[in-house]
Design an enzyme around this catalytic site. Structure first.
Site, PDB file in Angstrom:
ATOM      1  N   MET A 167       0.879  -0.971   0.182  1.00 56.72           N
ATOM      2  CA  MET A 167      -0.076  -0.001  -0.174  1.00 56.72           C
ATOM      3  C   MET A 167       0.832   1.205  -0.196  1.00 56.72           C
ATOM      4  SD  MET A 167      -3.229   0.420  -0.149  1.00 56.72           S
ATOM      5  CE  MET A 167      -4.480   0.048   0.526  1.00 56.72           C
ATOM      6  N   GLY A 168       1.907   0.968  -1.180  1.00 53.06           N
ATOM      7  CA  GLY A 168       2.988   1.981  -0.789  1.00 53.06           C
ATOM      8  C   GLY A 168       1.615   3.334  -1.778  1.00 53.06           C
ATOM      9  N   ILE A 170       1.168   3.991  -5.134  1.00 56.23           N
ATOM     10  CA  ILE A 170       0.352   3.230  -6.550  1.00 56.23           C
ATOM     11  C   ILE A 170      -0.715   2.437  -6.081  1.00 56.23           C
ATOM     12  CG2 ILE A 170       0.687   1.626  -8.489  1.00 56.23           C
ATOM     13  CD1 ILE A 170       3.511   2.782  -8.816  1.00 56.23           C
ATOM     14  N   THR A 248       1.438  -5.183 -11.606  1.00 62.68           N
ATOM     15  CA  THR A 248       1.956  -4.215 -12.594  1.00 62.68           C
ATOM     16  C   THR A 248       3.408  -3.985 -11.864  1.00 62.68           C
ATOM     17  OG1 THR A 248       0.448  -2.918 -11.070  1.00 62.68           O
ATOM     18  CG2 THR A 248      -0.362  -3.450 -13.486  1.00 62.68           C
ATOM     19  N   ARG A 250       7.121  -5.697 -10.650  1.00 65.75           N
ATOM     20  CA  ARG A 250       7.818  -6.019 -11.509  1.00 65.75           C
ATOM     21  C   ARG A 250       7.234  -7.666 -11.518  1.00 65.75           C
ATOM     22  NH1 ARG A 250       9.083  -2.113 -12.512  1.00 65.75           N
ATOM     23  NH2 ARG A 250      11.031  -0.874 -12.303  1.00 65.75           N
ATOM     24  N   GLU A 279      11.944 -10.276 -19.282  1.00 61.84           N
ATOM     25  CA  GLU A 279      11.143  -9.385 -19.870  1.00 61.84           C
ATOM     26  C   GLU A 279      12.027  -9.175 -20.822  1.00 61.84           C
ATOM     27  OE1 GLU A 279       9.734  -5.691 -18.077  1.00 61.84           O
ATOM     28  OE2 GLU A 279       7.814  -6.823 -16.866  1.00 61.84           O
ATOM     29  N   HIS A 298       4.603  -4.088 -20.389  1.00 63.43           N
ATOM     30  CA  HIS A 298       5.449  -3.413 -19.427  1.00 63.43           C
ATOM     31  C   HIS A 298       4.600  -1.691 -19.465  1.00 63.43           C
ATOM     32  CE1 HIS A 298       8.873  -2.885 -15.607  1.00 63.43           C
ATOM     33  NE2 HIS A 298       7.762  -2.019 -16.009  1.00 63.43           N
TER      34      HIS A 298
HETATM   35  C1  DGY Z   1       8.979   2.384 -12.958  1.00 60.30           C
HETATM   36  O1  DGY Z   1       9.062   2.998 -13.279  1.00 60.30           O
HETATM   37  O2  DGY Z   1       9.747   1.606 -12.103  1.00 60.30           O
HETATM   38  C2  DGY Z   1       8.126   1.359 -14.401  1.00 60.30           C
HETATM   39  O3  DGY Z   1       7.804   0.251 -13.850  1.00 60.30           O
HETATM   40  C3  DGY Z   1       8.218   1.943 -15.107  1.00 60.30           C
HETATM   41  O4  DGY Z   1       7.051   3.362 -15.357  1.00 60.30           O
END
Ligand code: DGY
Length: 337
Positions: A167-168, A170, A248, A250, A279, A298
């Protein structure tokens, strides 16, 4: 990859290596302040193009993307380096300890990509829940022959439980959006977030309990030694058979092999991945064979404004480092102590 003439005019200006070509206006803040040696737009292998590596010995600044490993091997070739500026919030491609040992501050770009990445997490959630890729593909293939009462059925959001792992910034932005869809929120976080508990009714749970309760699980943790493989076989088997996993964050936070088996054998219902391990995910990877796995390349932060703002922030970090000032966003602040 020659240095552009106008950038070479001031012979005493510090040399900055920019690992990959970017739209010129994104790097405008650097004009006249350093000599730029810019790499190609894309490199097939990770790391710096050979022509850039050959100049590392002269470089005082290094502007990198998340595909460039910044490690001892690279740093040993760059004895004059005074700042590394990563155009990403994540810095798992950078050996922070190695930079700190050398007194090199590392810049990153938190904040500016929060909204775009949260939007994409919700886009993935909706697309997977409502099976948009399959429905769209079938329409194009001529399989939309009638209105099918029991065709392309998906999952409801209202009343379902969304588990937010991390819960940072994003994760919080995802929680704010999810409330609008009537999702019940549970989360893991090192620290409790009483304000979210109060405003959104979010409930903090240990990870196994969150996995057990959630209909959708969305990952928002950085990649660290602690989070690598966090979602492996045991975690996936803890989830509901109807659950959807969204990543979304890593790729290596999820064990790709275990996820493939989970999706194929029905331990969980579906996944939406904006990040993968490895990736890029090779075109012949088995995950692409699964209808219940939506894979994106990504693109969480890929909006015009967000990527430009990330580049600008990376330029500000770089300039501060070259000037010996504290970086606006430093991933290894202990370097100053
Ligand atoms: C980040 O900035 O770490 C994202 O994965 C790419 O925008």
């Amino acid at each position: 990859m020659p240095e552009t003439p106008e950038k070479t005019a001031g012979a005493l200006l510090p040399l900055v290596i920019v690992s990959h070509a970017l739209p010129a206006e994104w790097l405008g803040l650097l004009d006249g302040r350093c000599r730029l040696l810019v790499g190609p737009e894309t490199t097939v292998t990770s790391g710096l193009a050979p022509a850039l590596q050959a100049r590392l010995g002269e470089a005082e600044g290094l502007f990198t993307l998340l595909t460039v490993p910044v490690n001892d091997a690279l740093l040993d070739q760059a004895p004059r380096l005074r700042v590394v500026s990563n155009m990403a919030v994540g810095v798992d491609n950078v050996d922070l300890a190695a930079c700190t040992r050398r007194g090199i501050p590392v810049g990153h770009t938190p904040g500016v990509l929060t909204e775009a990445t949260a939007d994409l997490a919700l886009a993935l959630l909706l697309a997977v829940a409502r099976r948009l890729p399959e429905a769209s593909r079938d329409a194009r293939l001529g399989r939309w022959t009638t209105w099918r009462p029991a065709g392309w059925l998906g999952a409801d959001l209202a009343g379902a439980t969304l588990g937010i792992v991390g819960m940072g910034k994003i994760g919080t932005a995802v929680a704010e959006r999810a409330g609008v869809f009537g999702l019940r929120l549970v989360y893991t976080s090192r620290q409790s977030r009483p304000e979210l508990e109060e405003t959104l009714g979010a409930v903090r749970l240990p990870l196994p309990e969150l996995l057990h309760q959630s209909d959708f699980v969305t990952l928002h943790v950085p990649l660290t030694a602690e989070t690598r493989g966090l979602i492996g076989e045991a975690a996936l088997r803890t989830m509901k058979r109807t659950a959807v996993l969204l990543n979304t964050a890593r790729g290596p936070v999820v064990d790709s092999g275990a996820l493939y088996r989970a999706l194929r054998e029905g331990w969980i219902a579906a996944a939406g991945l904006d990040v993968t391990d490895p990736e890029p995910l090779p075109a012949d990877h088995p995950l692409y064979t699964l209808d219940n796995c939506l894979i994106l390349p990504h693109i969480g932060s890929a909006t015009h404004n967000t990527r430009r703002r990330m580049a600008e922030l990376a330029c500000q970090n770089l300039l501060a480092g070259l000037a010996g000032r504290p970086l606006p966003h430093c991933a290894n602040p202990q370097v100053l102590t």
